[in-house]
Design a protein around this motif. Structure first.
Motif, mmCIF file in Angstrom:
data_model
loop_
_atom_site.group_PDB
_atom_site.id
_atom_site.type_symbol
_atom_site.label_atom_id
_atom_site.label_comp_id
_atom_site.label_asym_id
_atom_site.label_seq_id
_atom_site.Cartn_x
_atom_site.Cartn_y
_atom_site.Cartn_z
ATOM 1 N N THR A 172 11.369 -0.016 -1.561
ATOM 2 C CA THR A 172 10.475 0.091 -0.414
ATOM 3 C C THR A 172 9.864 -1.252 -0.009
ATOM 4 O O THR A 172 9.860 -2.212 -0.773
ATOM 5 N N PHE A 173 9.357 -1.228 1.205
ATOM 6 C CA PHE A 173 8.708 -2.397 1.809
ATOM 7 C C PHE A 173 7.418 -2.733 1.040
ATOM 8 O O PHE A 173 6.525 -1.913 0.932
ATOM 9 N N PRO A 213 4.643 -5.413 1.429
ATOM 10 C CA PRO A 213 4.227 -6.539 2.261
ATOM 11 C C PRO A 213 3.217 -7.479 1.595
ATOM 12 O O PRO A 213 2.383 -7.043 0.805
ATOM 13 N N LYS A 259 11.486 -10.402 6.994
ATOM 14 C CA LYS A 259 12.098 -9.169 6.474
ATOM 15 C C LYS A 259 13.359 -9.483 5.674
ATOM 16 O O LYS A 259 13.979 -10.523 5.887
ATOM 17 N N ASP A 264 13.415 -0.389 13.524
ATOM 18 C CA ASP A 264 14.322 -0.061 12.430
ATOM 19 C C ASP A 264 15.275 1.064 12.858
ATOM 20 O O ASP A 264 14.863 1.989 13.563
ATOM 21 N N ASP A 281 7.953 -9.632 3.421
ATOM 22 C CA ASP A 281 8.373 -8.536 2.554
ATOM 23 C C ASP A 281 8.832 -9.162 1.243
ATOM 24 O O ASP A 281 9.670 -10.069 1.242
ATOM 25 N N ASP A 330 19.322 -4.756 4.435
ATOM 26 C CA ASP A 330 18.482 -3.707 3.852
ATOM 27 C C ASP A 330 19.394 -2.636 3.241
ATOM 28 O O ASP A 330 19.474 -1.524 3.725
#
Lengths: 250, 272
Positions: free
Chosen positions: B132-133, B135, B123, B245, B148, B127
């Motif tokens: 956005t994530f 993957p 990760k 999170d 990520d 952040d």
């Protein structure tokens, strides 16, 4: 430091960016010395402290000395003078040109010493970058001092502005107002050693603190006494005190 | 009339607070501090707000909040401590683990050094940006290894100059649980994990309160100094909840009357 400790019979393990993994395998030493303030090492410090392992100097003071805004709060809270700080995007600086009084100094928010530091004589010296928040400081015109301290010893050198710690300095007698600042700084944050970059403003004769450091190289320590042994002994003494206090509290 | 300062970035101002601002302007005097156009002069402070509300977590926003906290007694929701600890995944994991809250195992490793577990997600450790994530999923010898894209970019060719990756043990969970908290109020949802369905909102459904999750969120709010938050949980095969999170700027538009609830909460806090 490594040699000094090993000669005294201590077992020393050195962690660098290449071998420092932060997880439960790290908890194998009695205490840690935090010599660098890079993020990876600050993380190691916070992690170890959360496990009750002493870190010297403590991680939070190392972080706050590295973060120029946090450092300015540490200094201001002791009523020390700090240069005016401006923070803004390229767009914001452009819109507020009338509020900018050059020369300014551009510095990274996270950083210490002269790395990434640039003198800004006009708006054209500011790199056009729309993704960045610029940290700018008012440039103080005056005599620049590099002031080291180890326990109660102070070593002051006059230096050329905006050069790094390793450039040559002219060692001078410690002025009494600088001595007062160092003792107040050291006492307030329970520091064993460190340095302050100080400027005596020509126009006002006021002292401004422009950069604190929690663990300098001491490469310009040109005063009597040898810094390595003093620092190493202080660290051991601090570790013993922490252990003693932990036992009492436990 | 109560004066509320909204500290916000362009992204949140344009996309997330339309309804909230509409409501707020009916009950308070609102001044907007926009990250992108504000020149912050640390020597010239002139705030007359009763309270500040923060929607964003960028560098200028964080430092403006620190400045307000250091120089005034005006309350700020959320605090700089909360903002920093939420966007720094490593620090919040260390703190939560220390007080006994379950977080997936984590490890920071230099590039090229494997973590001490086989199934993991790499990760982004900080952040702080509004993206956005994304993957990348790989299966190696039967083990799931997800990264990520943001995390890889930070280390390889990014400006951050990190020399390490932040690994989190992968927790297989049928649902992702999300708990919003605004002051004393709690709202519970579940949705399919992003890895299964990237459009997480599509599968989101409101669920009955889960006392265990509420108790964890209360503890998190206390240790991270949060007044408004959303916390994500994964549930492992053996039924254990893991915090995956914690957010200091949750999107409260998904809660029924969310903008009004947040607005009223701010007014109430300002009157204290």
């Amino acid at each position: 430091m490594n040699n000094y400790y090993q000669n005294k019979g201590f077992s020393v393990k050195v962690y660098t960016q290449k071998n420092l993994s932060i997880n439960d395998t790290l908890v194998e030493n009695d205490f840690f010395i935090l010599k660098t303030k890079k993020l990876q090492f600050l993380y190691a410090g916070y992690f170890l402290e959360s496990k009750g392992i002493p870190v010297i100097p403590n991680t939070n003071i190392s972080f706050k000395c590295k973060n120029r805004i946090e450092a300015s709060f540490l200094l201001k809270n002791l009523s020390f003078n700090v240069p005016q700080i401006l923070l803004g995007s390229y767009e914001a600086l452009q819109k507020n040109l009338d509020k900018l009084s050059f020369p300014l100094i551009s510095k990274p928010i996270m950083g210490s010493g002269s790395r990434g530091v640039k003198l800004i004589n006009s708006f054209h010296d500011i790199k056009r970058d729309f993704n960045k928040i610029f940290y700018l400081e008012k440039f103080i015109t005056g005599i620049h001092y590099l002031v080291y301290f180890i326990n109660d010893r102070i070593c002051v050198g006059e230096k050329i502005p905006l050069v790094n710690e390793h450039n040559s300095v002219k060692v001078i007698e410690t002025p009494s107002d600088i001595r007062d600042i160092i003792f107040k700084w050291k006492k307030a944050y329970n520091l064993l050693f460190g340095h302050l970059d100080i400027v005596r403003e020509t126009s006002s004769n006021k002292l401004y603190i422009v950069d604190p450091g929690s663990f300098p190289e001491f490469s310009n320590w040109k005063c009597e006494d040898e810094p390595i042994s003093m620092i190493c002994d202080l660290i051991i003494e601090r570790y013993k005190n922490i252990k003693k206090n932990t036992k009492i509290q436990g | 009339m109560i004066k509320i300062g909204l500290i916000i970035d362009k992204y949140h101002l344009e996309k997330k607070v339309k309804e909230f601002l509409q409501y707020l302007k009916t009950v308070a005097e609102v001044s907007i501090y926009l990250e992108e156009s504000l020149l912050l002069d640390f020597s010239r402070l002139n705030f007359n707000e009763n309270i500040f509300f923060v929607k964003g977590k960028g560098e200028l926003i964080l430092n403006l909040v620190k400045l307000i906290e250091n120089e005034t007694s005006i309350p700020v929701i959320n605090s700089s401590k909360a903002i920093r600890l939420c966007f720094d995944r490593f620090l919040n994991s260390v703190l939560l683990k220390k007080i006994g809250i379950e977080v997936p195992d984590f490890s920071v490793n230099p590039v090229g050094v494997s973590p001490p577990f086989n199934d993991y997600i790499i990760k982004n450790v900080i952040d702080q940006k509004n993206y956005t994530f994304t993957p990348k999923i790989q299966s190696k010898n039967g083990h799931l290894q997800i990264s990520d894209e943001r995390a890889l970019n930070e280390v390889i060719g990014g400006k951050q100059n990190y020399q390490f990756f932040y690994y989190q043990r992968f927790i297989k969970s049928k649902w992702e649980y999300k708990v919003y908290s605004i002051g004393e109020n709690f709202y519970f949802y579940k949705q399919l994990p992003v890895l299964i369905n990237p459009d997480k909102i599509k599968s989101r459904e409101e669920i009955n309160p889960i006392l265990e999750l509420k108790e964890i969120v209360i503890k998190i709010k206390e240790i991270l100094d949060l007044k408004i938050t959303s916390v994500d949980f994964l549930k492992s095969k053996n039924g254990k909840f893991y915090v995956s999170d914690v957010n200091s700027t949750p999107n409260f538009n998904y809660i029924k009357n969310g903008p009004k609830i947040v607005g009223n909460f701010l007014i109430e806090q300002a009157k204290r």
